[in-house]
Write a protein that holds these residues in place. Structure first.
Motif, PDB file in Angstrom:
ATOM      1  N   ARG A  48       0.846  -1.192   0.000  1.00 16.03           N
ATOM      2  CA  ARG A  48       0.000   0.000   0.000  1.00 16.03           C
ATOM      3  C   ARG A  48       0.876   1.233   0.000  1.00 16.03           C
ATOM      4  O   ARG A  48       1.923   1.258   0.632  1.00 16.03           O
ATOM      5  N   LEU A  50       1.500   4.861   1.219  1.00 11.15           N
ATOM      6  CA  LEU A  50       1.065   5.748   2.290  1.00 11.15           C
ATOM      7  C   LEU A  50       1.524   7.167   1.993  1.00 11.15           C
ATOM      8  O   LEU A  50       2.619   7.365   1.486  1.00 11.15           O
ATOM      9  N   TRP A  52       3.212  10.465   2.937  1.00 15.33           N
ATOM     10  CA  TRP A  52       4.206  10.834   3.943  1.00 15.33           C
ATOM     11  C   TRP A  52       3.657  12.011   4.746  1.00 15.33           C
ATOM     12  O   TRP A  52       3.269  13.017   4.154  1.00 15.33           O
ATOM     13  N   PRO A  53       3.618  11.917   6.046  1.00 15.38           N
ATOM     14  CA  PRO A  53       2.978  12.994   6.812  1.00 15.38           C
ATOM     15  C   PRO A  53       3.793  14.276   6.778  1.00 15.38           C
ATOM     16  O   PRO A  53       4.983  14.254   7.027  1.00 15.38           O
ATOM     17  N   TYR A  61       4.495   0.793   2.072  1.00 13.88           N
ATOM     18  CA  TYR A  61       4.333  -0.057   3.231  1.00 13.88           C
ATOM     19  C   TYR A  61       3.808  -1.404   2.770  1.00 13.88           C
ATOM     20  O   TYR A  61       2.884  -1.471   1.983  1.00 13.88           O
ATOM     21  N   ARG A  63       3.206  -5.619   4.141  1.00 12.70           N
ATOM     22  CA  ARG A  63       3.360  -6.630   5.193  1.00 12.70           C
ATOM     23  C   ARG A  63       4.317  -7.705   4.738  1.00 12.70           C
ATOM     24  O   ARG A  63       4.486  -7.945   3.547  1.00 12.70           O
TER      25      ARG A  63
ATOM     26  N   TRP B  11      12.505  17.159   5.969  1.00 13.17           N
ATOM     27  CA  TRP B  11      12.479  15.728   6.285  1.00 13.17           C
ATOM     28  C   TRP B  11      12.917  15.499   7.738  1.00 13.17           C
ATOM     29  O   TRP B  11      12.353  14.691   8.440  1.00 13.17           O
ATOM     30  N   ILE B  14      10.312  15.826  10.551  1.00 11.48           N
ATOM     31  CA  ILE B  14       9.206  14.878  10.716  1.00 11.48           C
ATOM     32  C   ILE B  14       9.524  13.940  11.867  1.00 11.48           C
ATOM     33  O   ILE B  14      10.548  13.250  11.821  1.00 11.48           O
ATOM     34  N   VAL B  19       5.459   8.800  11.615  1.00 10.03           N
ATOM     35  CA  VAL B  19       5.539   7.796  10.552  1.00 10.03           C
ATOM     36  C   VAL B  19       5.082   6.447  11.089  1.00 10.03           C
ATOM     37  O   VAL B  19       4.299   5.734  10.457  1.00 10.03           O
ATOM     38  N   ARG B  22       1.396   6.328  11.582  1.00  9.84           N
ATOM     39  CA  ARG B  22       0.670   6.194  10.319  1.00  9.84           C
ATOM     40  C   ARG B  22       0.703   4.737   9.832  1.00  9.84           C
ATOM     41  O   ARG B  22      -0.313   4.183   9.434  1.00  9.84           O
ATOM     42  N   ALA B  23       1.896   4.149   9.883  1.00 12.23           N
ATOM     43  CA  ALA B  23       2.042   2.754   9.447  1.00 12.23           C
ATOM     44  C   ALA B  23       1.235   1.829  10.340  1.00 12.23           C
ATOM     45  O   ALA B  23       0.606   0.878   9.880  1.00 12.23           O
ATOM     46  N   HIS B  26      -2.446   1.961   9.493  1.00 11.82           N
ATOM     47  CA  HIS B  26      -2.735   1.204   8.271  1.00 11.82           C
ATOM     48  C   HIS B  26      -2.707  -0.288   8.551  1.00 11.82           C
ATOM     49  O   HIS B  26      -3.533  -1.035   8.028  1.00 11.82           O
ATOM     50  N   ALA B  27      -1.758  -0.703   9.363  1.00 12.72           N
ATOM     51  CA  ALA B  27      -1.680  -2.126   9.718  1.00 12.72           C
ATOM     52  C   ALA B  27      -2.927  -2.540  10.492  1.00 12.72           C
ATOM     53  O   ALA B  27      -3.497  -3.611  10.255  1.00 12.72           O
ATOM     54  N   THR B  30      -5.748  -2.816   8.043  1.00 13.49           N
ATOM     55  CA  THR B  30      -5.632  -4.050   7.261  1.00 13.49           C
ATOM     56  C   THR B  30      -6.121  -5.233   8.078  1.00 13.49           C
ATOM     57  O   THR B  30      -6.857  -6.090   7.571  1.00 13.49           O
TER      58      THR B  30
END
Lengths: 143, 200
Positions: A48, A50, A52-53, A61, A63, B11, B14, B19, B22-23, B26-27, B30
């Motif tokens: 997926r 994502l 970037w914030p 990303y 799995r 960069w 951040i 980060v 956010r990940a 999403h996990a 899912t």
């Protein structure tokens, strides 16, 4: 459905929808759900993207993929002609024709270089001619 | 600060936790989607199998269609939250899969249908002879069904599923409810005519 029901059904023709209803209530094979679950687990998950914030960058990303066994590379054994032993991985280099040989003529090049270096630019005949012609042009009356 | 440092300062600012957060979200999403999918399999695999079998009339083909349905859902699992009626949505997916497969498949001989039906359909209380007669009868009915126009045939087949209302059949076929009623009426008349014609 009994034998009499069946006979009645065939006589009246009302069995058309009864047949469809029987199919609609058909027994499901044993372990169907388990097989579907297993098939879904074996399916590789897509990565997926994502956002970037806080910036315009992106990251990927994904799995870790379960149930993805490595594929073995099968190499067939090399057998020499006539059933002889193989060459045990020795690299065969084909015989090639020899290319053209460049001859370095160092003796011929030296005098040319020496002549060029010894002649001063001012002594060049073409330059002298041009100087004379320039003077002649300068002394000539304007027409 | 050099030019390079200035360029990368955005960069560097951040926070790592953002980060990771956010990940992680999403996990979590899912995992949640996969939990929903697992629940859907447990709840509707049987219904989808029956719908698939009603068209394909073959156990392994029907099971394959069910698996294909859930694989499609897995690939588009982001949509799960937007689906209002998951049951009808799943039936519509499997319906389209089986119709597509049936169109592409070669026509099987009718004897295969008879043999499959004799093996699969419930025949409690029937003698062996009556069971064979019943299988012949069912195969004959299905043969007549195949002669119906596709629109009427599809409505008639779906109407046999007691768990599907007229509205839901309309949703699966993407037509209006009144169209379902009129097609069903025509299908029953045509079917009666075909069966009567065959008896004479």
């Amino acid at each position: 459905m009994s034998d009499s029901n069946l006979r009645e059904m065939q006589k009246t023709g009302a069995g058309a929808e009864e047949t469809l209803r029987l199919i609609a209530r058909i027994a499901v094979p044993e372990g169907l759900e388990d097989r579907v679950h297993a098939r879904l687990l074996a399916e590789p998950r897509q990565a997926r993207i994502l956002a970037w914030p806080g910036s315009s960058g992106w990251s990927i990303y994904s799995r870790v993929q379960p149930g993805m066994p490595g594929r073995p590379i099968v190499v067939s054994p090399h057998v020499g002609a006539g059933g002889a032993f193989s060459e045990a991985g020795v690299v065969r280099r084909p015989l090639t024709l020899q290319g053209p040989v460049v001859k370095h003529t160092a003796a011929n090049e030296k005098p040319k270089l020496a002549a060029k270096s010894t002649t001063p630019p001012s002594a060049s005949p073409s330059l002298i001619v041009s100087k004379k012609s320039a003077a002649a042009l300068a002394s000539a009356p304007a027409q | 600060m050099s030019t390079t440092e200035a360029v990368f300062s955005g960069w560097m600012e951040i926070p790592e936790s953002a980060v990771q957060e956010r990940a992680r979200s999403h996990a979590d999403q899912t995992r949640a989607d996969e939990d929903i999918l697992a629940a859907l399999v447990s709840q509707y695999a049987a219904t989808l199998y029956r719908v698939a079998f009603s068209v394909l009339r073959n156990t392994s083909d029907a099971e394959d269609a069910v698996q294909e349905t859930f694989l499609r859902v897995l690939r588009r699992r982001e949509m799960l939250g937007e689906v209002r009626d998951q049951r009808v949505w799943l039936i519509r997916i499997v319906w389209n899969i089986v119709l597509d497969r049936k169109r592409r498949a070669k026509t099987r001989p009718e004897t295969d249908d008879v043999a499959d039906l004799a093996r699969v359909l419930p025949a409690d209380g029937l003698s062996a002879e009556a069971r064979a007669v019943a299988a012949q009868h069912h195969a004959h009915v299905l043969g007549c069904l195949e002669q119906l126009p596709a629109k009427e045939r599809e409505v008639l087949m779906l109407s046999a599923f007691e768990e599907l209302s007229g509205v839901e059949i309309a949703s699966v076929l993407n037509i209006t409810e009144s169209s379902v009623r009129s097609r069903l009426f025509r299908a029953r008349n045509l079917m009666a005519g075909l069966l009567n014609h065959a008896r004479q």
